[in-house]
Motif scaffolding. Sequence first.
Motif, PDB file in Angstrom:
ATOM      1  N   ALA A  96      -7.875  11.100  -3.567  1.00 49.93           N
ATOM      2  CA  ALA A  96      -8.057   9.790  -2.940  1.00 49.93           C
ATOM      3  C   ALA A  96      -6.967   8.818  -3.383  1.00 49.93           C
ATOM      4  O   ALA A  96      -6.436   8.044  -2.575  1.00 49.93           O
ATOM      5  CB  ALA A  96      -9.438   9.240  -3.273  1.00 49.93           C
ATOM      6  N   ALA A 116      -9.341   1.304  -3.760  1.00 49.57           N
ATOM      7  CA  ALA A 116      -8.605   2.298  -2.981  1.00 49.57           C
ATOM      8  C   ALA A 116      -9.334   3.634  -2.975  1.00 49.57           C
ATOM      9  O   ALA A 116      -9.397   4.313  -1.943  1.00 49.57           O
ATOM     10  CB  ALA A 116      -7.200   2.464  -3.551  1.00 49.57           C
ATOM     11  N   ASP A 125      -2.490   4.203  -4.152  1.00 48.13           N
ATOM     12  CA  ASP A 125      -2.999   3.100  -4.975  1.00 48.13           C
ATOM     13  C   ASP A 125      -4.084   3.673  -5.883  1.00 48.13           C
ATOM     14  O   ASP A 125      -4.959   4.412  -5.428  1.00 48.13           O
ATOM     15  CB  ASP A 125      -3.565   2.014  -4.060  1.00 48.13           C
ATOM     16  CG  ASP A 125      -4.080   0.789  -4.787  1.00 48.13           C
ATOM     17  OD1 ASP A 125      -4.170   0.809  -6.032  1.00 48.13           O
ATOM     18  OD2 ASP A 125      -4.424  -0.197  -4.107  1.00 48.13           O
ATOM     19  N   ASP A 144     -12.296   3.388  -0.591  1.00 48.18           N
ATOM     20  CA  ASP A 144     -11.919   3.365   0.815  1.00 48.18           C
ATOM     21  C   ASP A 144     -11.375   4.707   1.312  1.00 48.18           C
ATOM     22  O   ASP A 144     -11.310   4.936   2.523  1.00 48.18           O
ATOM     23  CB  ASP A 144     -10.863   2.271   1.048  1.00 48.18           C
ATOM     24  CG  ASP A 144     -11.414   0.872   0.846  1.00 48.18           C
ATOM     25  OD1 ASP A 144     -12.649   0.714   0.898  1.00 48.18           O
ATOM     26  OD2 ASP A 144     -10.610  -0.056   0.642  1.00 48.18           O
ATOM     27  N   THR A 145     -10.983   5.587   0.388  1.00 48.86           N
ATOM     28  CA  THR A 145     -10.264   6.807   0.779  1.00 48.86           C
ATOM     29  C   THR A 145     -11.010   8.091   0.462  1.00 48.86           C
ATOM     30  O   THR A 145     -10.662   9.151   0.977  1.00 48.86           O
ATOM     31  CB  THR A 145      -8.882   6.831   0.072  1.00 48.86           C
ATOM     32  OG1 THR A 145      -8.281   5.543   0.171  1.00 48.86           O
ATOM     33  CG2 THR A 145      -7.936   7.831   0.714  1.00 48.86           C
ATOM     34  N   GLY A 189       0.796  -1.219   0.000  1.00 47.81           N
ATOM     35  CA  GLY A 189       0.000   0.000   0.000  1.00 47.81           C
ATOM     36  C   GLY A 189       0.825   1.263   0.000  1.00 47.81           C
ATOM     37  O   GLY A 189       0.287   2.351  -0.077  1.00 47.81           O
ATOM     38  N   ALA A 237      -4.249   7.161  -0.836  1.00 40.79           N
ATOM     39  CA  ALA A 237      -4.210   5.702  -0.731  1.00 40.79           C
ATOM     40  C   ALA A 237      -2.870   5.123  -1.183  1.00 40.79           C
ATOM     41  O   ALA A 237      -2.494   4.021  -0.775  1.00 40.79           O
ATOM     42  CB  ALA A 237      -5.342   5.092  -1.560  1.00 40.79           C
ATOM     43  N   LYS A 267     -11.970  10.361   3.214  1.00 38.87           N
ATOM     44  CA  LYS A 267     -10.828  10.843   3.996  1.00 38.87           C
ATOM     45  C   LYS A 267     -10.249  12.125   3.407  1.00 38.87           C
ATOM     46  O   LYS A 267      -9.538  12.858   4.099  1.00 38.87           O
ATOM     47  CB  LYS A 267      -9.753   9.764   4.069  1.00 38.87           C
ATOM     48  CG  LYS A 267     -10.188   8.522   4.839  1.00 38.87           C
ATOM     49  CD  LYS A 267      -9.090   7.466   4.844  1.00 38.87           C
ATOM     50  CE  LYS A 267      -9.562   6.206   5.564  1.00 38.87           C
ATOM     51  NZ  LYS A 267      -8.517   5.141   5.536  1.00 38.87           N
TER      52      LYS A 267
END
Length: 402
Positions: free
Chosen positions: A320, A331, A326, A334-335, A23, A324, A338
Amino acid sequence: MTQFTIDRRRLLAGTAALAGLSGLPGLALAQSSGPIRLGTLTPLTGSGGTYGPVMVKAVKAVVDEVNAAGGVLGRKVEVISEDDQTNPEAGVRAARKLIDVDKVSAIMGTWASTVTTAVAPLCWESKTFLTTVSGADSITLLPHQGFLIRTQPNTTLQGKKFGEFALQQGAKRVFVASPQTPFAKSTFEAIAEVVKASGGQAQLLIYDDKKPSYRSEVDEILRFKPDTIIMAGYAPDTSVLLKDLFRADYRGTKIAFGYGLNQKLLDSVPADTVEKTFVISPSPAEGSKAYERLVKLIGVASPDPYTTQIYDQVNLVLLAIALAGDASGTAIKDTIRKVSQAQGGVKIDNALDGLKAIAAKQAVDYDGASGPCDFDAIGDITDSKFRYEQVQGGKLTLVKIA
């Protein structure tokens, strides 16, 4: 010949260590040195053809800026643009190409709700991230497993705003005319709830959006004796409906959606048919740094809501990926929150500043040209301002932003 003996335990330990590092940005770069591919799927033709080309221009302008500064994760970003033709079948064909042939990590900008509904399953099944400007409530209720966000307010929120505005104009009897779309029912229900709560009445008519005339539909509408007619169609059928309401000498309040009544429509119909019609649409964050930056970037004085939204979408996707380390769709999924709503994060309004902050190990909180980009658990935008305009002298004139 020299022989090498490999200790099995050391081999497994080394493999595990590499897996644990996968990662990290440096290793991601080593594993994938080719371009990061992102797709746009917008209406370059069809009912939404007014919007798609400018949307693509905004995405490519952001990517050009980022590439000129070195790209993301040390890799160039490539944009592949496809035309969904404002048609679900064409949208599915284009999405399959983007996913199966071009191998994009994200598809951005689907416009018509019917297209987004058809394309979304392809995205979540392939773990391709999807960002949309479609409004139908049903879209984020799909089992998309988090592989979808939308920057457009859902139709329940939009319907509520339409109902409230109609009441402010003195409405008591509201008629909603709409083609069959994924958002027709939910829009009407939201409008009707607001109107009926104030003692008014509301009725819905679903019409065939391919008809050359709506005179029989107008007769049905007028039998209800409406003081307000809300038109929820796209530009081609809204144009026909406006003409038939004018011929029927309807004198009450008319309200249209921004996607259905734009300057292009105004320029194509006799001025009397559309004069004093109200238009409501989600409002860009005019006056914000992000909005001003977009205006300069694409050379368009007043970007429409969809252009401001896809501008924010590409910025968020790029940030993102950077955070990440990635570029995969998983990815991004999931990001994405954030970088869009990090508590205490540095306020960011463009990808370049965000990439610098991420490189400096700072949390970022992106607010964009369409407004704050905060998403709830199912991917809906949590808040939006709306723009209220009225046609005066063949031009859209601002009434308020609220």
